[in-house]
Design an enzyme around this catalytic site. Structure first.
Site, PDB file in Angstrom:
ATOM      1  N   ASP A   1       0.860  -1.178   0.000  1.00 28.52           N
ATOM      2  CA  ASP A   1       0.000   0.000   0.000  1.00 28.52           C
ATOM      3  C   ASP A   1       0.905   1.241   0.000  1.00 28.52           C
ATOM      4  OD1 ASP A   1      -3.232   0.508   1.641  1.00 28.52           O
ATOM      5  OD2 ASP A   1      -2.157   1.701   0.149  1.00 28.52           O
TER       6      ASP A   1
HETATM    7  C1  GLC Z   1      -4.377   4.221  -0.191  1.00 29.03           C
HETATM    8  C2  GLC Z   1      -5.271   3.082   0.218  1.00 29.03           C
HETATM    9  C3  GLC Z   1      -5.360   1.972  -0.802  1.00 29.03           C
HETATM   10  C4  GLC Z   1      -5.189   2.552  -2.196  1.00 29.03           C
HETATM   11  C5  GLC Z   1      -3.772   3.083  -2.294  1.00 29.03           C
HETATM   12  C6  GLC Z   1      -3.479   3.727  -3.657  1.00 29.03           C
HETATM   13  O1  GLC Z   1      -3.657   4.677   0.926  1.00 29.03           O
HETATM   14  O2  GLC Z   1      -5.022   2.469   1.472  1.00 29.03           O
HETATM   15  O3  GLC Z   1      -6.642   1.344  -0.622  1.00 29.03           O
HETATM   16  O4  GLC Z   1      -5.392   1.528  -3.164  1.00 29.03           O
HETATM   17  O5  GLC Z   1      -3.480   4.028  -1.268  1.00 29.03           O
HETATM   18  O6  GLC Z   1      -4.264   4.865  -3.814  1.00 29.03           O
END
Ligand code: GLC
Length: 726
Positions: free
Chosen positions: A265
């Site tokens: 993430d």
């Molecule tokens: C965010 C979220 C995740 C998302 C990622 C990219 O922090 O936790 O669900 O896909 O970043 O945007």
């Protein structure tokens, strides 16, 4: 599509830096700004500019034009000409936004969810997207957590069914199709179990809880062919998921056989430092890579230190090749080596965005996802009314999309006002926002005007709820009632206008116990997307009957959170007569000041008609593991409007080696019945439904007695016993 041999040839000619580059994922900003502008946020990536040529994937690049421009230059710059993967969070639509997943969870229509995601994939692929970070399958039991809006609610089996439908929708005829996008199940695992309903917080739970509740939906995604897994930000049993070898290697890779890409993430790899498990970026890279987290999203750890770790012999080049090959295979599955632009087509985007067909899908989804929580008979309103007032901060706002509405242009949403106006061409329709959507708004200066409008109207529709900016990531709250001014508005309007209904918006089950006492009708819309206003109008005025069912329980009080339908019995369950109300002190697992059950529980939802459940029959009452039991349920529409009903099947294991829930949702069918029509629905009990996680650490079924029931949680029409025999 290239053969595996070709990919291996490509891998063999890549340098160490080029291989590691495939595991680095950055923000579109790194490619969109010219070099002189790359300061501030861009340098947060802590990557020097010439590193761009090695990078394997990126996210947040806005549109197809940028995707084409960036990819074209990248292929020229990259010595091996390896195309990048373009990712984005397509959560509930790309340009045409349909209801949030929590709302779709109320539809009990997997085919409709698949249709919505098919539409989203067509738009996203045309808009330059190759991969979406969806489905989100975190079990959501705590309404204080803002991200419940992204999932399908509190049941693991049901979440798995709906997520599999999303994956089918996104992938369509296969990833190489220009109308398909790759999928990523997130956030692995137990992100929804964060203590206190606080986002990112530690999830401390037993193996039993993981196996029975918090893992099955991810497994369903792996079984449905999900292309990627994203670990969650939080620690699970003390170890951050991004570096959790038990989750990412033992379970995901070894036990489930998943050999796709694991994509961290956002900055999660470098945040292992703030977790307190890594001392520096090099340590972060070591821990995450050792857990086979293949891609480092928006953090400098892999780019800065993975090479050193390989040169120092901490990791072998074979381990690096394993991760790089996973990325190359995904690119190959997407057909990027033959067509690096995939489906990117700006002209097609313009054609698809909010086209009639897509708006119709979005409206149907909003209608099927709405839940009629209460109706004392005022709904549906007559379409002959002469004067309608819409009161509250959701009466005219375009903000009925969500925090995750991607590239959707909210100004093109059909508001409640526009929907009602369109439907009731001859009526006078007046809208007054009365207050803001801020949860802490206490300004009651416009209440008196609203009350007067309501008093002099034929019907009053209270358009209230929680703003989309207060659900989603990092939006945990401890008071999940309506704002004070909205509570006053609802109370004072309903006191003067008996033909009132509350139209409720928001990304979570709000605490509406107070309103439920006196509001004549409550229709939950959640965050319904671009066509939420037209759907709301058609539902309120009876063009279509509500058919949604709660998929995440509504707490009576935030003090109950987490509260959910599949509770265990305990040794001293609340007395039946005290399940819904405060219990006297009687040595039972109940509250002295509140009912134990949710205000509105899983599977609950009203209709404009009534259904009589006539019978439930089993074709046998004993089954072996190889058998199935056919359950036939006959029901009749006893009202005077055609409507849909969700026939729901629940099981209970009477005696097992662990304390099983009092009821478990295991099968369902949504059917339409004309007035007076009778239908028989076939559902099936099979052995996998009977499995449980035993103290010995096996997921097996155990011979013994079970009950099967139809109805909705805690409210069954029929219950029969059957036996699993050796
Ligand atoms: C965010 C979220 C995740 C998302 C990622 C990219 O922090 O936790 O669900 O896909 O970043 O945007």
């Amino acid at each position: 599509m290239a053969s595996e041999a070709k990919l291996k040839e490509l891998l063999a000619q890549m340098t160490l830096d080029e291989k590691i580059g495939q595991l680095v994922q950055t923000n579109g900003i790194f490619f969109l700004k010219d070099d002189s502008e790359l300061t501030g946020p861009a340098t947060e990536l802590e990557l020097d500019l010439d590193y761009r040529k090695n990078i394997g994937s990126l996210l947040n690049f806005k549109n197809a034009e940028n995707a084409i421009k960036i990819q074209k230059k990248h292929i020229e710059d990259d010595r091996n000409g390896i195309p990048m993967i373009f990712a984005n969070d397509i959560i509930h639509g790309c340009r045409t936004i349909f209801p949030i997943p929590l709302a779709l969870g109320a539809s009990f229509e997997p085919d409709l969810v698949e249709e919505c995601c098919r539409m989203a994939a067509k738009e996203a692929a045309a808009d330059g997207v190759h991969l979406t970070f969806s489905p989100m399958v975190d079990l959501s039991r705590d309404a204080r957590w803002g991200r419940v809006m992204e999932g399908f609610g509190e049941d693991a089996y049901y979440t798995g069914v709906m997520a599999a439908a999303q994956i089918r929708g996104y992938k369509g005829k296969g990833l190489s199709s220009k109308e398909s996008i790759a999928t990523c199940a997130k956030h692995f695992a137990a992100y929804g179990a964060g203590e206190g309903g606080r986002d990112y917080n530690a999830a401390e739970l037993s193996e039993h809880a993981l196996r029975e509740y918090f893992l099955p939906a991810y497994k369903a995604c792996v079984d449905a062919g999900v292309d990627m897994i994203m670990p969650s930000f939080n620690s699970v049993c003390g170890v951050p998921a991004t570096a959790n070898k038990y989750l990412l290697c033992d379970i995901l890779r070894d036990e489930w056989g998943f050999d796709g890409v694991v994509n961290s993430d956002y900055s999660a790899v470098k945040e292992l430092i703030t977790h307190g498990v890594a001392k520096d970026y090099k340590d972060c890279a070591r821990l995450a890579f050792d857990a086979q987290c293949d891609i480092d999203m928006i953090s400098p750890c892999y780019a800065g230190y993975l090479k050193q770790l390989i040169e120092e012999g901490v990791f072998s080049e074979e381990q690096l090749d394993r991760s790089v090959m996973r990325v190359l295979k995904l690119k190959n599955d997407l057909g990027l080596f033959e067509n690096p632009y995939h489906g990117a087509d700006p002209a097609l985007v313009a054609k698809l965005e909010l086209c009639d067909e897509h708006r119709e899908i979005a409206r149907r989804a909003a209608e099927e996802s709405a839940v009629l929580l209460k109706n004392n008979g005022v709904l549906p309103f007559s379409k002959d009314v002469k004067k309608v007032v819409l009161l509250g901060p959701f009466a005219t706002t375009y903000s009925i999309l969500s925090w995750w509405s991607s590239r959707g242009d909210k100004t093109k949403a059909t508001t409640v006002y526009a929907g009602v106006k369109e439907l009731l061409k001859d009526a006078e329709v007046i809208a007054l926002d009365v207050c803001t959507r801020d949860y802490n708004d206490e300004d009651e200066s416009n209440i008196a005007e609203a009350v007067e409008l309501a008093r002099n109207a034929d019907v009053a529709i209270l358009c209230v709820g929680e703003s989309g900016r207060y659900s989603g990531e990092a939006n945990s709250r401890t008071d999940i009632r309506l704002s004070k001014v909205q509570r006053t508005l609802v109370r004072e309007v309903t006191a003067v206008q008996k033909n009132s209904a509350m139209l409720l918006f928001g990304g979570r089950p709000l605490v509406i116990t107070e309103e439920n006492e006196y509001v004549p009708a409550i229709l939950e819309m959640y965050l319904p997307g671009h066509e939420g206003g037209s759907a709301a109008a058609r539902l309120l005025f009876g063009d279509v009957s509500p058919s949604g069912k709660v998929s995440m329980s509504f707490p009576r009080s935030v003090g109950q959170c987490p509260v959910y339908y599949n509770r265990t019995q305990t040794n001293r369950p609340p007395r039946a007569q005290y399940l819904d109300v405060p219990s006297p002190h009687n040595f039972t697992s109940a509250y002295l000041d509140c009912g134990t059950s949710p205000l509105f529980t899983f599977g609950y939802g009203l209709s404009y008609t009534t259904f009589r459940y006539d019978s439930m029959t089993l074709d046998k009452t004993k089954m072996t593991k190889e058998d199935t039991i056919k359950v036939s349920v006959t029901l009749t529409n006893t009202g005077n409007v055609g409507a849909k009903e969700v026939v729901q099947l629940y099981l209970h294991d009477l005696v097992a080696s662990t304390a099983k829930p009092v009821q478990e949702f295991k099968a369902f069918k949504k059917i339409y019945l004309e007035p007076g029509e009778t239908k028989t629905v076939e559902l099936e009990i099979n052995e996998p439904m009977l499995k449980l996680w035993t103290p010995k650490g096996e997921f097996i079924s155990e011979p013994g007695e079970f009950t099967v029931s139809v109805g909705y949680a805690d409210h069954f029409h029929f219950t029969e016993r059957f036996e699993l025999i050796d």
